[in-house]
Scaffold this active site. Structure first.
Site, PDB file in Angstrom:
ATOM      1  N   HIS A 220       0.224  -1.306   0.107  1.00  0.00           N
ATOM      2  CA  HIS A 220      -0.001   0.281   0.266  1.00  0.00           C
ATOM      3  C   HIS A 220       0.479   1.140  -0.286  1.00  0.00           C
ATOM      4  O   HIS A 220       0.645   2.010   1.292  1.00  0.00           O
ATOM      5  CB  HIS A 220      -0.796   0.102   0.901  1.00  0.00           C
ATOM      6  CG  HIS A 220      -0.721  -0.291   2.525  1.00  0.00           C
ATOM      7  ND1 HIS A 220       0.290   0.220   3.199  1.00  0.00           N
ATOM      8  CD2 HIS A 220      -1.016  -1.356   3.371  1.00  0.00           C
ATOM      9  CE1 HIS A 220       0.289  -0.221   4.549  1.00  0.00           C
ATOM     10  NE2 HIS A 220      -0.286  -1.043   4.170  1.00  0.00           N
ATOM     11  N   ASP A 252      -9.997   3.643  -2.967  1.00  0.00           N
ATOM     12  CA  ASP A 252     -10.814   3.564  -2.899  1.00  0.00           C
ATOM     13  C   ASP A 252     -11.404   5.064  -2.216  1.00  0.00           C
ATOM     14  O   ASP A 252     -12.153   5.019  -1.984  1.00  0.00           O
ATOM     15  CB  ASP A 252     -11.127   2.913  -0.615  1.00  0.00           C
ATOM     16  CG  ASP A 252     -10.159   3.257   0.446  1.00  0.00           C
ATOM     17  OD1 ASP A 252      -9.024   3.973  -0.184  1.00  0.00           O
ATOM     18  OD2 ASP A 252     -10.133   3.336   1.129  1.00  0.00           O
ATOM     19  N   ASP A 278      -6.779  -4.620   0.956  1.00  0.00           N
ATOM     20  CA  ASP A 278      -6.847  -4.489   1.789  1.00  0.00           C
ATOM     21  C   ASP A 278      -8.227  -4.237   3.093  1.00  0.00           C
ATOM     22  O   ASP A 278      -7.985  -3.973   3.701  1.00  0.00           O
ATOM     23  CB  ASP A 278      -5.995  -3.346   2.942  1.00  0.00           C
ATOM     24  CG  ASP A 278      -5.505  -3.833   3.775  1.00  0.00           C
ATOM     25  OD1 ASP A 278      -4.935  -4.028   4.591  1.00  0.00           O
ATOM     26  OD2 ASP A 278      -4.875  -2.265   4.462  1.00  0.00           O
TER      27      ASP A 278
HETATM   28 ZN    ZN Z   1      -1.032  -2.371   6.430  1.00  0.00          ZN
END
Ligand code: ZN
Length: 387
Positions: A220, A252, A278
């Site tokens: 991420h 998102d 995630d």
């Molecule tokens: Zn993380």
């Protein structure tokens, strides 16, 4: 009769490694793609199940490298329910994934390896857990995000002696600047595990050193790392100026500003971007309180999942929405974003037979209906989900 089931998809637009095969016929048998013919005129008599899907898009099956749970179950809190949740993930278009464990007691990691290694119950079908992603516990406390600091550990190779591909460990996210991290990373790398940088306070220089040590993937991008500043480019600057590093993004619209997603997309090729959700245990559930590994409670509303103090704690993003958001934020075509859910995650894991629609590849497909909504998920040549 042959005991090899046959499935034919007719009149679909298939995304192949050579571009679109328009109005195609895809023939599937023995869990593999046998034929892609475009356009599908003058068909011979077909044996088996025939699905006529004009206007539908056939994508290689979607592969998720970071998902912490769904349907109320967190993989670190209840690893024994991994196969049960995997059976339902095709509802989100996933055909394969890495069950991801956040920082937890080491016993939770051991339990997950045991459950993965034991394999599915008889008659099981679903999204295939290709192995495990351990996000922790060797993370920098300064960038811990929603990880429970009580269970963070200093890198020590003795603690991970049983982390190997035979036990299912495929991807490990750690902070390379921690003392002993390189030694631990080398021992994991030798066992065929992909190394990801994440939850890291690494400077620009420390990041470059980590790339030299075999870290090839970034968990991420932007979240949980030193940001881009013009006199101190940090980990983000090291990544975005590097020619080879592959990154994952949480698209998102909450975790990362759309402009920063676009910046990442413009400095990488689609072969270097993986869309991850995630997602945490509330994926597919109504707003409420849900578990997260490390014994934590997460408060979930319509848009986000947060700890009591407001820290983001995973997402409730669906892959199809990640795809749509990236197309919108980056002004990108479906064709250019789909690799981020298919061939790129397959390459990160070194899988030659997945993430591609071509003859001989595994018959894992995710199909979008003519309105662009998720319509059907096929794993190993079997339709496992229909909207
Ligand atoms: Zn993380």
């Amino acid at each position: 009769m042959s005991n090899n089931p046959l499935l034919h998809l007719l009149h679909v637009d298939a995304l192949t490694p050579r571009g679109w095969a328009k109005d195609a016929w895809i023939a599937i048998a023995e869990g593999r793609i046998q034929k892609i013919v475009s356009p599908c005129e003058a068909l011979p008599p077909l044996e088996g199940e025939v699905l006529t899907l004009p206007g539908w898009v056939a994508s290689p099956g979607w592969i998720e490298l970071q998902i912490n749970g769904a349907f109320g179950v967190d993989f670190a809190e209840e690893p024994q329910r991994m196969w049960e949740i995997a059976a339902r993930l095709p509802e989100f278009g996933l055909t394969a994934f890495l069950p991801t464990l956040v920082t937890s007691p080491l016993e939770a990691f051991r339990q997950a390896m045991k459950v993965w290694k034991a394999g599915p119950p008889p008659g099981w079908q679903g999204a295939i857990p290709l192995g495990l992603h351990f996000e922790g516990p060797f993370l920098n406390p300064k960038k811990k995000g929603a990880h429970n600091p009580k269970f963070l550990l200093q890198p020590n190779p003795d603690l991970v002696a049983d982390w190997d591909s035979a036990n299912g460990v495929r991807l490990v996210t750690l902070a390379p600047e921690l003392p002993g991290a390189f030694e631990l990373a080398q021992s994991l790398h030798r066992r065929g595990i992909t190394l990801a940088i994440g939850h890291s306070h690494a400077t620009f220089e420390e990041a470059l050193a980590a790339f030299e040590q075999g870290f090839s993937y970034v968990t991420h991008l932007y979240n949980g790392m030193t940001p881009l500043e013009y006199r101190a480019p940090g980990l983000v600057g090291a990544i975005l100026t590097h020619p080879e590093i592959t990154v994952s993004l949480i698209a998102d619209g909450v975790h990362v500003h759309p402009a920063m997603l676009k910046l990442a997309y413009q400095t990488r090729t689609p072969d270097q971007v993986v869309l991850v959700t995630d997602a945490m245990s509330a994926l597919g559930m109504p707003p409420g309180r849900y578990p997260l590994g490390g014994g934590q409670e997460v408060f979930v509303d319509e848009r986000s999942a947060r700890l009591k103090d407001g820290t983001l704690a995973g997402s409730i993003l669906k892959p199809v929405d990640a795809l749509r958001n990236m197309m919108e934020y980056c002004h990108a075509s479906l064709e250019s974003v789909l690799p981020c859910l298919t061939s790129t995650p397959a390459r990160v894991l070194g899988l030659a037979n997945k993430g591609r629609l071509e003859v001989g590849a595994d018959a894992d497909l995710t199909l979008l209906d003519p309105q662009g909504n998720l319509g059907m998920t096929i794993v190993g040549g079997k339709v496992v989900y229909r909207a």
